[in-house]
Motif scaffolding. Structure first.
Motif, short mmCIF file in Angstrom:
data_model
loop_
_atom_site.label_atom_id
_atom_site.label_comp_id
_atom_site.label_asym_id
_atom_site.label_seq_id
_atom_site.Cartn_x
_atom_site.Cartn_y
_atom_site.Cartn_z
N ASP A 196 0.87 -1.18 -0.04
CA ASP A 196 0.19 0.12 0.22
C ASP A 196 0.81 1.37 -0.03
OD1 ASP A 196 1.11 0.24 2.48
OD2 ASP A 196 -0.94 0.20 3.54
N ASP A 198 1.77 4.83 1.88
CA ASP A 198 1.53 5.57 3.39
C ASP A 198 1.92 6.90 3.04
OD1 ASP A 198 1.25 2.83 4.95
OD2 ASP A 198 3.06 2.69 3.62
N ASP A 241 -2.93 5.14 2.82
CA ASP A 241 -3.16 5.46 4.30
C ASP A 241 -2.36 6.88 4.12
OD1 ASP A 241 -3.99 3.28 4.76
OD2 ASP A 241 -2.07 2.39 5.37
CA CA Z 1 0.35 1.08 5.32
#
Ligand code: CA
Ligand code: DGT
Ligand code: CA
Ligand code: ZN
Length: 584
Positions: A196, A198, A241
């Motif tokens: 993912d 960040d 995120d």
């Molecule tokens: Ca993350």
């Protein structure tokens, strides 16, 4: 819509049409369309938005209209309707190596396979093996391929998230409430794949930043939203995120969220050794420990590292693999930068499977500010890639000589080949032909299933040839799609060192091969690296950026990389191996 997304849609249309058994010419048109959209040198989506696609060769009217619709509306009605005729998870199947559209069509038609899960079941219960064109061996391979895929199901190659990461961080920085922002995590550490993205932002008004973030156009779904953090998914399923902190906390949070976790553990221990506890917000006095007074004036990451008695550690090196010792002793390498590159080897043209002509490739390389371009089209055994035979190779050498005369010394094209390493380690061209070239990349392109010892012997035999300047994509892996073939990398590195063979760092984001984890060993043995884009179009030349990331992660400096040498010196470096041999 980005050009990558538009090209992907054309590719998917071609696949679905193939499943439906439609006219091959129409299918071909979409495949070509995808390639054009991907490799067009200008801003093709802008042209599409303005309805100015007329002059682009190979893009028919039907596709122009579709591209215009995508640029204007962000979707394509024709594709949405076509897609609706098939199960939603069908596309999972296209990522499985060894499974082409014909096989997928048969599985779908005969067994109703519409997802990876269905496929696994039909392989395991023996149904798949009964289909024509499928045998026990095919099924066994498919099962291996499925489990490789499942292991990497939630990962993305860096090129799949690169533009997204850049855009989102710029959008965060553009918010008036945000003073600083960065992409952290594995992306910032230069990993070849990520789970993912960040993001970190500094702001006095976190709620407003979060509200703006979850409303960005890239957001398809909000997973979580709080006062200082949020998680979203994009249309492509990438999780992003965001954490918002104060300006004073920012350097600490940047260190923390950049990771790696293993690096952070050691960093915290080093703080504890001084009597401080370190978290994502600050240094504080560790309970029950009499230590030094807390460091003041922490404005950036380097201040934190300095407070802990170390030089600044670049994000790419934060894997707890020797960076602490080196930083303490002032022995960290000065990592190579994109601006250090002076030229690029291993590039393809329309003579084999490239999309741009020799002249177009040369002009694009000059535009990038490079001093030289190494051509290395495929050799004759790679017939699927339209590999060159001796006659066509010699014709290309003449073309290159003529072009070089036009450049009058200001820029140079090096003649080369990406010669196939045959099954027994012999090469696809004779020594006599190879001797006529400026350089030669040798690569394995077939018979991947040899036992490790045999594959290692095959490659080592090839690099013992004095005409092999460099070894191409050492392990043959395709990230998230196909694992490396069995090969003893350490033994190959050793042989490269003994023979003075350069090892390629193939910069294609699908490959990044040889892997960054091996470069420190190679460097220690004195093996030089060449960051090779393996470009199949003018845009492909820009893949060097991914190679630079991997090289930095492998602790390499400009001195370790042959194509950081200026034109005047690189020629000598290419000849080192043959001339060394002649002296012996
Ligand atoms: Ca993350
Ligand atoms: P990935 O799997 O590609 O997303 O890899 P990362 O490194 O981006 O991992 P991620 O997204 O789980 O976390 C981002 C960073 O946040 C990680 O590199 C270090 C920090 N972090 C997250 N959880 C922990 C934790 O439990 N302990 C420590 N020390 N650090 C953490
Ligand atoms: Ca991450
Ligand atoms: Zn190749």
């Amino acid at each position: 819509m980005t050009r990558e997304a538009a090209a992907e849609i054309f590719e998917r249309i071609a696949l679905l049409m193939e499943l439906k058994g439609e006219n091959p010419f129409k299918i071909r048109a979409y495949k070509t369309g995808a390639e054009i959209v991907e490799s067009h040198p200008g801003d093709i989506m802008q042209l599409a938005a303005e309805n100015r696609l007329g002059g682009i060769k190979g893009l028919g009217e039907a596709l122009q209209e579709k591209l215009h619709e995508m640029a204007a509306t962000g979707r394509l009605d024709f594709y949405e309707r076509l897609k609706a005729e098939f199960p939603e998870k069908l596309f999972e199947l296209f990522g499985i190596s060894g499974l082409g559209p014909k096989k997928i069509a048969a599985l779908h038609r005969e067994l109703g396979v519409g997802s990876l899960e269905d496929l696994r079941r039909m392989c395991e219960n023996g149904q798949a093996a009964k289909l024509s064109g499928f045998g026990a061996k095919t099924v066994e391979k498919l099962l291996e391929s499925i489990s490789f895929h499942e292991q990497h199901a939630s990962e993305f190659r860096v090129d799949q998230v690169y533009a997204l990461a850049r855009t989102l961080v710029e959008e965060l920085r553009a918010l008036p409430e945000v003073s600083r922002a960065e992409v952290c995590g594995s992306f910032r550490r230069g990993k070849e794949t990520v789970h993912d993205l960040d993001f970190l932002a500094a702001s006095k008004k976190p709620e407003e930043v979060i509200a703006a973030f979850v409303n960005l156009p890239q957001v398809a779904k909000v997973i979580a939203q709080g006062g200082t953090k949020a998680s979203i998914h994009t249309e492509e399923g990438v999780q992003c995120d965001l954490r918002v902190v104060s300006g004073a906390e920012y350097p600490f949070a940047l260190v923390y969220f950049t990771g790696s976790k293993e690096h952070n553990v050691v960093l915290r221990q080093r703080a504890l050794d001084r009597g401080w506890s370190l978290n994502e917000y600050a240094f504080s006095l560790a309970e029950g420990k009499a230590g030094a007074p807390l460091p003041e004036e922490i404005h950036d990451e380097a201040d934190i590292h300095r407070a802990l008695g170390m030089d600044f550690i670049e994000p790419e090196l934060r894997e707890n693999s020797g960076e602490f010792e080196a930083a303490e002793k002032g022995r960290l390498p000065e990592l190579v930068k994109l601006e250090n590159l002076r030229g690029v080897f291993h590039n393809h043209t329309t003579a084999s499977d490239g999309k741009a002509t020799l002249r177009e490739m040369a002009e694009a390389a000059r535009e990038l500010g490079l001093q030289y371009l190494g051509i290395a089209d495929h050799s004759k055994s790679s017939f699927q890639a339209n590999g060159l035979d001796e006659r066509r190779l010699r014709a290309q050498m003449r073309d290159i000589r003529e072009l070089n005369e036009e450049f009058e010394g200001g820029f140079r094209i090096f003649t080369g080949t990406e010669v196939d390493i045959l099954k027994d380690g012999s090469l696809d061209f004779s020594d006599e032909v190879l001797a006529e070239l400026d350089y030669c990349v040798a690569s394995v392109h077939n018979v991947f299933n040899l036992p490790e010892a045999e594959m290692t012997k095959r490659i080592i035999r090839a690099i013992k040839n004095p005409h092999v300047t460099m070894l191409g994509h050492l392990t043959g892996r395709l990230l998230l799609q196909r694992p490396s073939y069995a090969v003893n990398v350490a033994a190959v590195i050793e042989a490269a060192a003994e023979t003075g063979t350069i090892i390629e760092l193939n910069a294609s984001p699908w490959r990044l091969d040889m892997d960054w984890r091996w470069w420190r060993l190679a460097k220690e043995k004195g093996v030089k690296c060449s960051i090779n884009p393996d470009a199949h179009s003018t845009r492909g030349l820009q893949d060097v950026i991914f190679g630079i990331r991997a090289a930095r992660k492998g602790w390499l400096t400009r001195g370790d990389i042959i194509n950081c040498l200026p034109l005047a010196e690189v020629e000598k470096a290419l000849r080192r191996k043959t001339e060394g041999e002649a002296e012996d």
